[in-house]
Design an enzyme around this catalytic site. Sequence first.
Site, PDB file in Angstrom:
ATOM      1  N   GLU A   1      66.257  66.794  11.370  1.00 13.14           N
ATOM      2  CA  GLU A   1      65.110  67.204  12.189  1.00 13.14           C
ATOM      3  C   GLU A   1      63.856  66.819  11.421  1.00 13.14           C
ATOM      4  OE1 GLU A   1      62.867  71.122  14.014  1.00 13.14           O
ATOM      5  OE2 GLU A   1      65.057  71.148  13.863  1.00 13.14           O
TER       6      GLU A   1
ATOM      7  N   HIS B   1      66.156  81.534  13.726  1.00 14.12           N
ATOM      8  CA  HIS B   1      66.070  81.400  12.267  1.00 14.12           C
ATOM      9  C   HIS B   1      66.322  82.771  11.652  1.00 14.12           C
ATOM     10  CE1 HIS B   1      63.487  80.001   8.567  1.00 14.12           C
ATOM     11  NE2 HIS B   1      64.649  80.525   8.216  1.00 14.12           N
TER      12      HIS B   1
ATOM     13  N   ASN C   1      63.217  77.823  20.476  1.00 15.98           N
ATOM     14  CA  ASN C   1      63.299  78.784  19.381  1.00 15.98           C
ATOM     15  C   ASN C   1      62.760  80.135  19.861  1.00 15.98           C
ATOM     16  OD1 ASN C   1      62.614  80.324  17.022  1.00 15.98           O
ATOM     17  ND2 ASN C   1      62.767  78.460  15.820  1.00 15.98           N
TER      18      ASN C   1
ATOM     19  N   ARG D   1      56.476  96.494  16.265  1.00 21.26           N
ATOM     20  CA  ARG D   1      56.560  97.937  16.511  1.00 21.26           C
ATOM     21  C   ARG D   1      57.906  98.523  16.052  1.00 21.26           C
ATOM     22  NH1 ARG D   1      53.154 100.424  20.336  1.00 21.26           N
ATOM     23  NH2 ARG D   1      51.058  99.571  20.062  1.00 21.26           N
TER      24      ARG D   1
ATOM     25  N   ARG E   1      62.641  89.133   8.788  1.00 23.91           N
ATOM     26  CA  ARG E   1      61.328  89.539   9.299  1.00 23.91           C
ATOM     27  C   ARG E   1      61.256  89.518  10.819  1.00 23.91           C
ATOM     28  NH1 ARG E   1      57.392  84.714   7.303  1.00 23.91           N
ATOM     29  NH2 ARG E   1      58.401  85.259   5.339  1.00 23.91           N
ATOM     30  N   HIS E   2      62.128  88.757  11.474  1.00 27.88           N
ATOM     31  CA  HIS E   2      62.141  88.770  12.940  1.00 27.88           C
ATOM     32  C   HIS E   2      63.580  88.801  13.455  1.00 27.88           C
ATOM     33  CE1 HIS E   2      62.342  84.489  12.018  1.00 27.88           C
ATOM     34  NE2 HIS E   2      61.039  84.388  11.811  1.00 27.88           N
TER      35      HIS E   2
ATOM     36  N   HIS F   1      58.327  71.382  15.023  1.00 33.84           N
ATOM     37  CA  HIS F   1      57.365  72.186  14.290  1.00 33.84           C
ATOM     38  C   HIS F   1      55.951  71.870  14.759  1.00 33.84           C
ATOM     39  CE1 HIS F   1      56.749  75.281  11.278  1.00 33.84           C
ATOM     40  NE2 HIS F   1      55.586  74.706  11.034  1.00 33.84           N
ATOM     41  N   GLY F   2      55.346  72.865  15.389  1.00 31.04           N
ATOM     42  CA  GLY F   2      53.969  72.753  15.841  1.00 31.04           C
ATOM     43  C   GLY F   2      53.772  71.980  17.126  1.00 31.04           C
TER      44      GLY F   2
ATOM     45  N   GLY G   1      59.191  76.385  19.801  1.00 34.27           N
ATOM     46  CA  GLY G   1      59.244  77.821  19.965  1.00 34.27           C
ATOM     47  C   GLY G   1      57.902  78.459  20.214  1.00 34.27           C
ATOM     48  N   PHE G   2      57.017  78.418  19.212  1.00 34.61           N
ATOM     49  CA  PHE G   2      55.783  79.201  19.267  1.00 34.61           C
ATOM     50  C   PHE G   2      54.940  78.892  20.495  1.00 34.61           C
ATOM     51  CE2 PHE G   2      51.273  79.793  18.270  1.00 34.61           C
ATOM     52  CZ  PHE G   2      51.267  81.148  17.979  1.00 34.61           C
TER      53      PHE G   2
ATOM     54  N   GLU H   1      69.083  78.292  12.317  1.00 35.88           N
ATOM     55  CA  GLU H   1      68.276  77.836  11.193  1.00 35.88           C
ATOM     56  C   GLU H   1      68.432  78.825  10.051  1.00 35.88           C
ATOM     57  OE1 GLU H   1      64.632  75.428  13.404  1.00 35.88           O
ATOM     58  OE2 GLU H   1      64.235  77.354  12.427  1.00 35.88           O
TER      59      GLU H   1
ATOM     60  N   ASP I   1      62.500  82.942  17.986  1.00 37.57           N
ATOM     61  CA  ASP I   1      62.120  83.810  16.865  1.00 37.57           C
ATOM     62  C   ASP I   1      60.952  84.731  17.206  1.00 37.57           C
ATOM     63  OD1 ASP I   1      64.036  82.475  15.413  1.00 37.57           O
ATOM     64  OD2 ASP I   1      62.644  81.478  14.054  1.00 37.57           O
ATOM     65  N   HIS I   2      59.954  84.188  17.909  1.00 41.16           N
ATOM     66  CA  HIS I   2      58.732  84.971  18.094  1.00 41.16           C
ATOM     67  C   HIS I   2      58.873  86.061  19.142  1.00 41.16           C
ATOM     68  CE1 HIS I   2      56.394  82.927  15.135  1.00 41.16           C
ATOM     69  NE2 HIS I   2      56.802  81.768  15.609  1.00 41.16           N
TER      70      HIS I   2
ATOM     71  N   ARG J   1      66.099  84.651   8.655  1.00 39.51           N
ATOM     72  CA  ARG J   1      65.477  84.603   7.331  1.00 39.51           C
ATOM     73  C   ARG J   1      66.115  85.633   6.390  1.00 39.51           C
ATOM     74  NH1 ARG J   1      60.491  82.301   6.180  1.00 39.51           N
ATOM     75  NH2 ARG J   1      59.649  80.977   7.843  1.00 39.51           N
TER      76      ARG J   1
ATOM     77  N   THR K   1      55.084  80.642   8.378  1.00 39.14           N
ATOM     78  CA  THR K   1      56.087  79.841   9.066  1.00 39.14           C
ATOM     79  C   THR K   1      56.524  78.748   8.099  1.00 39.14           C
ATOM     80  OG1 THR K   1      56.575  78.571  11.074  1.00 39.14           O
ATOM     81  CG2 THR K   1      54.388  78.284  10.093  1.00 39.14           C
ATOM     82  N   THR K   2      57.552  78.021   8.435  1.00 35.09           N
ATOM     83  CA  THR K   2      58.044  76.973   7.550  1.00 35.09           C
ATOM     84  C   THR K   2      56.948  75.949   7.292  1.00 35.09           C
ATOM     85  OG1 THR K   2      60.257  77.283   8.471  1.00 35.09           O
ATOM     86  CG2 THR K   2      59.870  75.281   7.197  1.00 35.09           C
TER      87      THR K   2
END
Length: 241
Positions: free
Chosen positions: A151, A43, A7, A18, A49-50, A191-192, A213-214, A70, A9-10, A45, A100-101
């Site tokens: 998932e 994802h 993922n 910025r 936001r990203h 997730h996580g 991802g993160f 997503e 996204d980040h 959204r 986050t979700t």
Amino acid sequence: MPTLAVNIDHVATIRQARLATFPDPLKAALVAEEAGAHGIIAHLREDRRHINDNDVERIAKETSTLFHLEMAATDEMRKIARRVKPYSVCLVPEKRKELTTEGGLAVAGRVKHFKDYVGPLQDDGIKISLFIEASSEQIDAAAEIGVEYVEIHTGHYADAEDYESRKRELEKIFVGIGYAQDLGLKVNVGHGLDYDNILSFSKIPAINEYSIGFSIIAEAVFTGLKPAVARMAALVADFSA
């Protein structure tokens, strides 16, 4: 054989901090592919936001591995998915104020709604996944809706603060994975998950894909993105040994 979907996204989160034009999520996706990712996740959204619409368009066109989009189950998102035609759509719950979700999608009791929603996407040849909790009620509903993938949400396990809580949450996930597989669903997890807690899944058979991802993007701050992805990909590949 399980695969890794990264993922990105980040990467977009850093860009949006910025309101800049870089770092580019597409470039991150291409690096992740080169490092061993078998799928790319983004994802889109509702509040953008990203990841934004242009990111999705470019990733869908220019990546060579499987692109998983997503999104929330809204009319706007379905129109976008039908236009860009990702390999798969994963429907997730979405709250405007969440960082986050926060949990799985509630599909039990809403089978007809989701069946009607995913029908046009399936007609377009897009695979459908539902991001759900590891409960028999939600898994039964997913099977009745007629999706190919679920998932299983691993966030409660990842966030557990003590051994007993982690053990309890992990057991729920393992039972849910087996139950979904018995119903003929292909199972992804995510997730996580990070480089340490993912090891608990090393002996679980027939997980299709790990969605991460993160932790990879965080590790990339210190090692670079390509080594961070390659390290995670190697862990996942070892699970099939």
